[in-house]
Design a protein around this motif. Structure first.
Motif, PDB file in Angstrom:
ATOM      1  N   PRO A 118      38.415  40.183  39.407  1.00  0.00           N
ATOM      2  CA  PRO A 118      37.472  38.436  40.139  1.00  0.00           C
ATOM      3  C   PRO A 118      37.469  38.395  41.779  1.00  0.00           C
ATOM      4  O   PRO A 118      37.913  39.018  42.192  1.00  0.00           O
ATOM      5  CB  PRO A 118      39.193  37.900  39.833  1.00  0.00           C
ATOM      6  N   LYS A 119      36.599  37.507  41.681  1.00  0.00           N
ATOM      7  CA  LYS A 119      36.640  37.117  43.426  1.00  0.00           C
ATOM      8  C   LYS A 119      37.305  35.728  43.093  1.00  0.00           C
ATOM      9  O   LYS A 119      38.070  34.560  42.475  1.00  0.00           O
ATOM     10  CB  LYS A 119      34.864  36.472  43.795  1.00  0.00           C
ATOM     11  N   ILE A 120      37.497  35.804  44.842  1.00  0.00           N
ATOM     12  CA  ILE A 120      38.758  34.656  45.287  1.00  0.00           C
ATOM     13  C   ILE A 120      38.033  33.306  46.403  1.00  0.00           C
ATOM     14  O   ILE A 120      36.902  33.747  46.284  1.00  0.00           O
ATOM     15  CB  ILE A 120      39.798  35.293  45.980  1.00  0.00           C
ATOM     16  N   PHE A 170      33.204  32.002  48.639  1.00  0.00           N
ATOM     17  CA  PHE A 170      33.838  33.029  48.080  1.00  0.00           C
ATOM     18  C   PHE A 170      34.259  33.734  49.346  1.00  0.00           C
ATOM     19  O   PHE A 170      33.722  33.508  50.714  1.00  0.00           O
ATOM     20  CB  PHE A 170      32.958  34.029  47.560  1.00  0.00           C
ATOM     21  N   MET A 171      35.660  34.167  49.066  1.00  0.00           N
ATOM     22  CA  MET A 171      36.369  34.781  50.353  1.00  0.00           C
ATOM     23  C   MET A 171      35.072  36.004  50.560  1.00  0.00           C
ATOM     24  O   MET A 171      34.923  36.929  49.688  1.00  0.00           O
ATOM     25  CB  MET A 171      37.676  35.416  50.144  1.00  0.00           C
ATOM     26  N   GLU A 172      35.293  36.390  52.205  1.00  0.00           N
ATOM     27  CA  GLU A 172      34.258  37.804  52.681  1.00  0.00           C
ATOM     28  C   GLU A 172      35.521  39.031  53.330  1.00  0.00           C
ATOM     29  O   GLU A 172      36.579  38.802  52.850  1.00  0.00           O
ATOM     30  CB  GLU A 172      34.091  37.829  53.551  1.00  0.00           C
ATOM     31  N   ASN A 173      34.796  40.054  53.024  1.00  0.00           N
ATOM     32  CA  ASN A 173      35.988  41.199  52.625  1.00  0.00           C
ATOM     33  C   ASN A 173      35.680  41.467  54.127  1.00  0.00           C
ATOM     34  O   ASN A 173      35.045  40.505  55.277  1.00  0.00           O
ATOM     35  CB  ASN A 173      34.815  42.336  52.695  1.00  0.00           C
ATOM     36  N   GLY A 174      37.510  41.819  54.993  1.00  0.00           N
ATOM     37  CA  GLY A 174      37.508  41.891  56.334  1.00  0.00           C
ATOM     38  C   GLY A 174      38.102  40.522  56.384  1.00  0.00           C
ATOM     39  O   GLY A 174      38.753  40.399  57.962  1.00  0.00           O
ATOM     40  N   GLU A 175      38.329  39.625  56.501  1.00  0.00           N
ATOM     41  CA  GLU A 175      39.107  37.862  56.924  1.00  0.00           C
ATOM     42  C   GLU A 175      40.817  37.881  55.760  1.00  0.00           C
ATOM     43  O   GLU A 175      40.509  38.711  55.270  1.00  0.00           O
ATOM     44  CB  GLU A 175      38.571  37.063  56.583  1.00  0.00           C
ATOM     45  N   THR A 176      40.840  37.183  56.037  1.00  0.00           N
ATOM     46  CA  THR A 176      42.326  36.311  55.361  1.00  0.00           C
ATOM     47  C   THR A 176      42.459  35.219  54.285  1.00  0.00           C
ATOM     48  O   THR A 176      41.176  34.373  54.854  1.00  0.00           O
ATOM     49  CB  THR A 176      43.431  36.412  55.965  1.00  0.00           C
ATOM     50  N   THR A 177      43.225  34.813  53.914  1.00  0.00           N
ATOM     51  CA  THR A 177      42.615  33.849  52.661  1.00  0.00           C
ATOM     52  C   THR A 177      42.241  32.921  53.566  1.00  0.00           C
ATOM     53  O   THR A 177      42.101  31.757  53.190  1.00  0.00           O
ATOM     54  CB  THR A 177      43.128  34.031  51.799  1.00  0.00           C
ATOM     55  N   GLU A 178      43.175  32.192  54.817  1.00  0.00           N
ATOM     56  CA  GLU A 178      43.401  31.024  55.772  1.00  0.00           C
ATOM     57  C   GLU A 178      42.229  31.390  56.495  1.00  0.00           C
ATOM     58  O   GLU A 178      41.565  30.212  56.274  1.00  0.00           O
ATOM     59  CB  GLU A 178      44.476  31.586  56.497  1.00  0.00           C
ATOM     60  N   ARG A 237      36.473  29.154  57.749  1.00  0.00           N
ATOM     61  CA  ARG A 237      35.228  29.441  58.028  1.00  0.00           C
ATOM     62  C   ARG A 237      34.595  28.800  56.719  1.00  0.00           C
ATOM     63  O   ARG A 237      33.885  27.881  57.097  1.00  0.00           O
ATOM     64  CB  ARG A 237      35.584  30.673  57.673  1.00  0.00           C
ATOM     65  N   ARG A 275      25.801  37.408  57.455  1.00  0.00           N
ATOM     66  CA  ARG A 275      26.789  38.418  57.327  1.00  0.00           C
ATOM     67  C   ARG A 275      24.647  40.156  56.420  1.00  0.00           C
ATOM     68  O   ARG A 275      24.789  39.793  55.551  1.00  0.00           O
ATOM     69  CB  ARG A 275      27.451  38.783  56.013  1.00  0.00           C
ATOM     70  N   GLN A 316      29.477  42.201  47.882  1.00  0.00           N
ATOM     71  CA  GLN A 316      31.077  42.785  48.182  1.00  0.00           C
ATOM     72  C   GLN A 316      32.366  41.967  48.449  1.00  0.00           C
ATOM     73  O   GLN A 316      32.010  41.340  49.660  1.00  0.00           O
ATOM     74  CB  GLN A 316      31.221  43.462  48.462  1.00  0.00           C
ATOM     75  N   ASN A 317      33.607  41.685  47.552  1.00  0.00           N
ATOM     76  CA  ASN A 317      33.850  40.291  48.412  1.00  0.00           C
ATOM     77  C   ASN A 317      35.697  41.457  48.101  1.00  0.00           C
ATOM     78  O   ASN A 317      36.040  42.139  47.531  1.00  0.00           O
ATOM     79  CB  ASN A 317      34.008  39.647  47.086  1.00  0.00           C
ATOM     80  N   PRO A 318      37.216  41.008  48.390  1.00  0.00           N
ATOM     81  CA  PRO A 318      37.936  41.282  48.245  1.00  0.00           C
ATOM     82  C   PRO A 318      38.507  41.655  46.983  1.00  0.00           C
ATOM     83  O   PRO A 318      38.714  40.332  45.928  1.00  0.00           O
ATOM     84  CB  PRO A 318      38.782  40.270  48.819  1.00  0.00           C
ATOM     85  N   ILE A 367      42.048  40.919  44.497  1.00  0.00           N
ATOM     86  CA  ILE A 367      43.101  40.777  43.982  1.00  0.00           C
ATOM     87  C   ILE A 367      44.159  41.977  43.684  1.00  0.00           C
ATOM     88  O   ILE A 367      43.896  42.168  42.652  1.00  0.00           O
ATOM     89  CB  ILE A 367      43.175  39.444  42.944  1.00  0.00           C
ATOM     90  N   ASN A 395      38.821  41.237  34.958  1.00  0.00           N
ATOM     91  CA  ASN A 395      38.090  39.768  34.939  1.00  0.00           C
ATOM     92  C   ASN A 395      38.944  39.520  33.289  1.00  0.00           C
ATOM     93  O   ASN A 395      39.919  40.017  33.061  1.00  0.00           O
ATOM     94  CB  ASN A 395      36.820  39.826  34.629  1.00  0.00           C
ATOM     95  N   SER A 447      47.548  38.331  52.711  1.00  0.00           N
ATOM     96  CA  SER A 447      46.320  39.031  52.946  1.00  0.00           C
ATOM     97  C   SER A 447      46.213  40.791  53.558  1.00  0.00           C
ATOM     98  O   SER A 447      47.132  41.023  54.542  1.00  0.00           O
ATOM     99  CB  SER A 447      45.203  37.956  53.528  1.00  0.00           C
ATOM    100  N   PRO A 503      43.333  42.838  55.539  1.00  0.00           N
ATOM    101  CA  PRO A 503      42.021  43.077  55.270  1.00  0.00           C
ATOM    102  C   PRO A 503      41.253  43.889  56.115  1.00  0.00           C
ATOM    103  O   PRO A 503      40.253  44.042  55.428  1.00  0.00           O
ATOM    104  CB  PRO A 503      41.854  41.058  57.287  1.00  0.00           C
ATOM    105  N   SER A 541      40.732  44.510  52.414  1.00  0.00           N
ATOM    106  CA  SER A 541      40.156  43.885  51.764  1.00  0.00           C
ATOM    107  C   SER A 541      40.801  43.318  50.352  1.00  0.00           C
ATOM    108  O   SER A 541      40.227  43.762  49.570  1.00  0.00           O
ATOM    109  CB  SER A 541      38.817  44.124  51.748  1.00  0.00           C
TER     110      SER A 541
END
Lengths: 196, 196
Positions: free
Chosen positions: A37-39, A71-79, A84, B21, B35-37, B39, B74, B104, B106, B109
């Motif tokens: 799943p995606k955040i 959509f949250m991106e790789n390399g970042e926190t949820t906050e 962003r 990006r 590509q996304n983080p 859970i 999923n 998180s 990061p 990810s």
């Protein structure tokens, strides 16, 4: 998925050894391609009691109103993702004050995480994905013109909590798929509230 | 990623039009491969004041202790994922009582979502990914044998909240990468607590 992103061979759908779910598997290089799943991270941006919404300039739901989220991106926190998205879609800087909504949408494998936030300086401006951004009093929220059930559900609970005046406990829920699209788009959601 | 999973052509890494990006892009069929983080959903399973931990039977961190947790799949909710992982790894059925930890990570990810839960009937049994499962009193937690910084951070805060006796407010944080691996594995985490 048709081809292995690692070696380019065709993939097959089967249950790998030791697993219990079908995955796309490459029988050439033995890569298992998991899908998860995606955040979607976003914000309920408040300024002097009003809430900042964005009118979508993109599909799906072009022209309808939403909270800034994406959509949250790789390399970042949820906050960081929530801040962003608020800056990208609404040109607004926010200070995060807490997590408010955590909603799973299993039929599209998304998890929404919506934070409460306060505009830092009251400034905002429509980003490229927004036709317009506007601050709404509770009584002016365009309930029938909201883009997604999860946005309607979140705002409904948010204003209810605000009226009650006892804080904003974390709201958890599941957004279930409609049997058919309702014109007014009222979501069905199972409710849950964390009391600590 | 080397090949397009849709058409099998080679992909290139570039910033798509309207994006900011780098993404893997197929210039043959125009698919953009986001590509996304991921859970990681899990549980802090409690039974009569003790916490259920699992000794890992798999890499990474074979032989170290952890909370039951794993990648969300999923088609499920975050709560279902936490319950499923607890059943798979610890053979235990839990009733979820609230979200406690949201961390998180990061640099890899990942986003951890750790729920508080109570064992339904006290039964548990090591699953195939666990060498052993055991209930621990706070004083017996194997702090130096925990598998991951996020597990240590979560348990530390959990017991602190329990001793304080004022409920379990949502804990948010970021687990940052160590400059080098510390033997005792103490995590650096930025703390945040939601107060509603």
């Amino acid at each position: 998925m048709n081809y292995c992103s690692n070696c380019g061979a065709s993939v097959v759908l089967r249950i790998p050894d030791g697993d219990n779910r079908e995955r796309y598997v490459c029988e050439h290089c033995d890569t298992i391609h998991y899908q998860n799943p995606k955040i979607v991270a976003g914000c309920i941006p408040e300024w002097e009691g009003r809430i900042l919404l964005c009118k979508r300039a993109i599909e799906p739901r072009y022209g309808l109103w939403t909270l800034p989220a994406g959509f949250m991106e790789n390399g970042e926190t949820t906050e960081q993702a929530a801040m962003r998205e608020t800056e990208e879609e609404a040109g607004a800087r926010v200070e995060i004050t807490g997590l408010y909504g955590l909603f799973s949408i299993p039929h599209i494998s998304q998890v929404y995480m919506l934070y409460r936030g306060t505009l830092v300086d009251g400034a905002f401006e429509a980003g490229v994905e927004s036709l317009e951004c506007r601050l709404f009093d509770e009584g002016d929220i365009p309930w029938e013109q909201l883009a997604f059930p999860v946005v309607k559900e979140t705002l409904k609970r948010y204003f209810s909590d605000r009226r009650r005046g006892k804080g904003f406990p974390l709201q958890r829920g599941e957004i279930v798929k409609h049997p058919r699209r309702e014109p007014a788009g009222s979501p069905q959601a199972t409710a849950s509230e964390d009391r600590g």
